[in-house]
Design a protein around this motif. Structure first.
Motif, short mmCIF file in Angstrom:
data_model
loop_
_atom_site.label_atom_id
_atom_site.label_comp_id
_atom_site.label_asym_id
_atom_site.label_seq_id
_atom_site.Cartn_x
_atom_site.Cartn_y
_atom_site.Cartn_z
N GLY A 174 0.82 -1.21 0.00
CA GLY A 174 0.00 0.00 0.00
C GLY A 174 0.85 1.25 0.00
N VAL A 175 1.89 1.26 0.82
CA VAL A 175 2.76 2.44 0.91
C VAL A 175 3.47 2.67 -0.42
CG1 VAL A 175 4.87 3.33 1.95
CG2 VAL A 175 3.08 2.37 3.39
N ILE A 176 3.97 1.61 -1.03
CA ILE A 176 4.66 1.75 -2.32
C ILE A 176 3.69 2.26 -3.37
CG2 ILE A 176 5.74 0.44 -4.20
CD1 ILE A 176 7.07 -1.25 -2.05
N PHE A 177 2.49 1.65 -3.39
CA PHE A 177 1.47 2.06 -4.36
C PHE A 177 1.14 3.55 -4.20
CE2 PHE A 177 -3.08 2.77 -5.13
CZ PHE A 177 -3.14 2.45 -6.47
N LEU A 178 0.96 3.99 -2.97
CA LEU A 178 0.62 5.40 -2.74
C LEU A 178 1.77 6.32 -3.12
CD1 LEU A 178 -1.44 5.26 0.56
CD2 LEU A 178 -2.24 5.72 -1.74
N SER A 179 3.03 5.87 -2.88
CA SER A 179 4.18 6.69 -3.25
C SER A 179 4.23 6.88 -4.75
CB SER A 179 5.48 6.05 -2.80
OG SER A 179 5.36 5.60 -1.49
N VAL A 180 4.07 5.77 -5.49
CA VAL A 180 4.10 5.86 -6.96
C VAL A 180 2.97 6.77 -7.44
CG1 VAL A 180 3.82 4.54 -9.08
CG2 VAL A 180 5.22 3.64 -7.23
N LEU A 181 1.80 6.57 -6.84
CA LEU A 181 0.64 7.37 -7.23
C LEU A 181 0.90 8.86 -6.99
CD1 LEU A 181 -2.25 6.93 -8.29
CD2 LEU A 181 -3.02 7.17 -5.94
N SER A 182 1.55 9.20 -5.86
CA SER A 182 1.83 10.61 -5.56
C SER A 182 2.73 11.21 -6.62
CB SER A 182 2.52 10.77 -4.21
OG SER A 182 1.93 9.95 -3.28
N VAL A 183 3.77 10.46 -7.00
CA VAL A 183 4.70 10.98 -8.01
C VAL A 183 3.95 11.21 -9.32
CG1 VAL A 183 6.72 10.42 -9.39
CG2 VAL A 183 6.69 9.92 -6.95
N LEU A 184 3.14 10.23 -9.72
CA LEU A 184 2.39 10.36 -10.98
C LEU A 184 1.46 11.58 -10.92
CD1 LEU A 184 1.41 6.72 -11.94
CD2 LEU A 184 3.03 8.26 -13.07
N LEU A 185 0.78 11.75 -9.80
CA LEU A 185 -0.15 12.87 -9.67
C LEU A 185 0.60 14.20 -9.75
CD1 LEU A 185 -2.71 11.74 -6.98
CD2 LEU A 185 -3.10 12.17 -9.40
N TYR A 186 1.76 14.23 -9.08
CA TYR A 186 2.56 15.46 -9.09
C TYR A 186 2.98 15.80 -10.51
CZ TYR A 186 6.55 18.53 -8.38
OH TYR A 186 7.41 19.57 -8.44
N LEU A 187 3.47 14.78 -11.24
CA LEU A 187 3.95 15.04 -12.61
C LEU A 187 2.80 15.44 -13.53
CD1 LEU A 187 6.58 12.18 -13.01
CD2 LEU A 187 6.96 14.63 -12.60
N SER A 188 1.66 14.75 -13.41
CA SER A 188 0.57 15.10 -14.32
C SER A 188 -0.01 16.47 -13.97
CB SER A 188 -0.53 14.03 -14.33
OG SER A 188 -0.88 13.72 -13.02
N ASN A 189 0.04 16.80 -12.70
CA ASN A 189 -0.41 18.14 -12.29
C ASN A 189 0.47 19.20 -12.94
OD1 ASN A 189 -2.05 19.92 -10.59
ND2 ASN A 189 -0.12 20.29 -9.52
N LYS A 190 1.78 18.96 -12.90
CA LYS A 190 2.74 19.91 -13.51
C LYS A 190 2.45 20.07 -14.99
CE LYS A 190 6.69 21.27 -12.18
NZ LYS A 190 7.76 21.71 -11.36
N GLN A 191 2.27 18.90 -15.64
CA GLN A 191 2.09 18.92 -17.09
C GLN A 191 0.79 19.65 -17.46
OE1 GLN A 191 1.74 15.17 -19.06
NE2 GLN A 191 3.15 15.81 -20.68
N LEU A 192 -0.24 19.38 -16.68
CA LEU A 192 -1.56 19.97 -16.95
C LEU A 192 -1.50 21.49 -16.87
CD1 LEU A 192 -4.13 18.35 -17.46
CD2 LEU A 192 -4.80 18.85 -15.13
N TRP A 193 -0.77 21.99 -15.90
CA TRP A 193 -0.76 23.44 -15.68
C TRP A 193 0.34 24.17 -16.45
CZ3 TRP A 193 -4.45 26.23 -13.24
CH2 TRP A 193 -5.40 25.51 -12.51
#
Ligand code: HEC
Length: 265
Positions: free
Chosen positions: A236-255
């Motif tokens: 769960g912790v690994i999954f959430l870490s990967v998810l956080s990175v993906l969300l951060y990157l897509s947020n950057k790209q979107l904006w």
């Protein structure tokens, strides 16, 4: 009015004090040694051989008094447990007698049956004992201490079994024994002595070895899914870490285009 304020103050003081006293109640009074167990830490797992030795100690040194009423014999074959082969598990169960309500008679236990209840007056059931005495690593339930150092109950049980000073006292018709881990006088006599049993796997049966092994086994009876739970938490912790990175990157790209446009204007 004044009385009301006083009553409110008293009640809130009580509410504040209550969790404290509850933590106090589970705190271990005596001297407990911080033993290391294989199942502690983030990725710790039970040591199958140790659980099998602990089962042997329980069977030979504790079962005459203490029950394990929440443990079914068949779970002795479970993965991440003692992992007894099926035939050995059945042969082991066969050594215990349980009361059968339908037969209205005693019969040898089989896989689905549970261990018997305590046979000796005043001897507590041991199924959940390592959780009941979990106060050693700080108040139980804060999480972080237990995660890093383990719940403390197995350390207590191992210390308790080795904590006898040899002092005895006869009071009101019963014997009491001084025990430093218990923090006073206890009615259970010392039961472990060097080489009192012969381990099936050849490990020297010192008092400390037997105390640690049976404490590990009793941790498994209280927490049979510890390893699975840790693994699920880890994934769960690994999954959430990967998810956080993906969300951060897509947020950057979107904006990014909008930020760029804002800068240029
Ligand atoms: C002759 C009977 C007898 C045997 C054998 C025995 N016990 Fe006990 N045990 C007792 C009794 C009685 C108590 C309750 C003591 C008290 O509260 O004063 C007790 C209490 C305990 C406690 C709780 C101590 C506490 O903090 O309240 C633990 C843990 C324990 N036993 C573990 C074991 C283990 C492990 C074994 C086997 C290695 C074992 N006992 C063998 C009779 C026995």
């Amino acid at each position: 009015m004044k009385l009301k304020t006083l009553a409110v103050a008293a009640l809130s003081a009580l509410a504040l004090a209550l969790p404290g006293t509850m933590a106090e109640a589970t705190k271990v009074k005596g001297e407990v040694t911080n033993f290391d167990f294989s199942f502690q830490g983030l990725t710790g797992t039970y040591d199958r051989n140790q659980l099998q030795r602990g089962l042997q100690v329980y069977h030979e040194a504790c079962a005459s008094c203490h029950g394990l009423q929440y443990v079914a014999f068949r779970t002795l074959s479970d993965r991440n447990g003692p992992e007894l082969p099926e035939d050995q598990m059945r042969a082991f169960a066969d050594m215990y007698e349980i009361w059968d309500n339908e037969l209205r008679d005693w019969r040898p236990a089989t896989g689905p049956d549970h261990f018997p209840e305590s046979q000796f007056e005043g001897a507590p059931d041991l199924s959940l004992m390592t959780k009941a005495r979990a106060g050693f690593s700080g108040p139980y339930g804060l999480g972080i201490n237990q995660l890093m150092k383990g719940i403390g109950g197995p350390e207590y049980v191992a210390s308790f079994l080795q904590g006898y000073t040899g002092e005895e006292d006869f009071q009101a018709g019963s014997m009491f024994y001084e025990n430093i881990a218990y923090g006073g006088w206890v009615s259970m006599a010392p039961v472990l002595f060097d080489d009192m049993i012969v381990y099936a796997d050849g490990t020297p049966a010192t008092k400390e070895q037997m105390a640690l092994d049976v404490a590990a086994f009793l941790t498994w009876t209280a927490e049979p899914k510890l390893v699975e739970r840790k693994r699920a938490g880890f994934v769960g912790v690994i999954f959430l870490s990967v998810l956080s990175v993906l969300l951060y990157l897509s947020n950057k790209q979107l904006w990014a285009p909008i930020k760029k446009a804002a800068k240029e204007s």
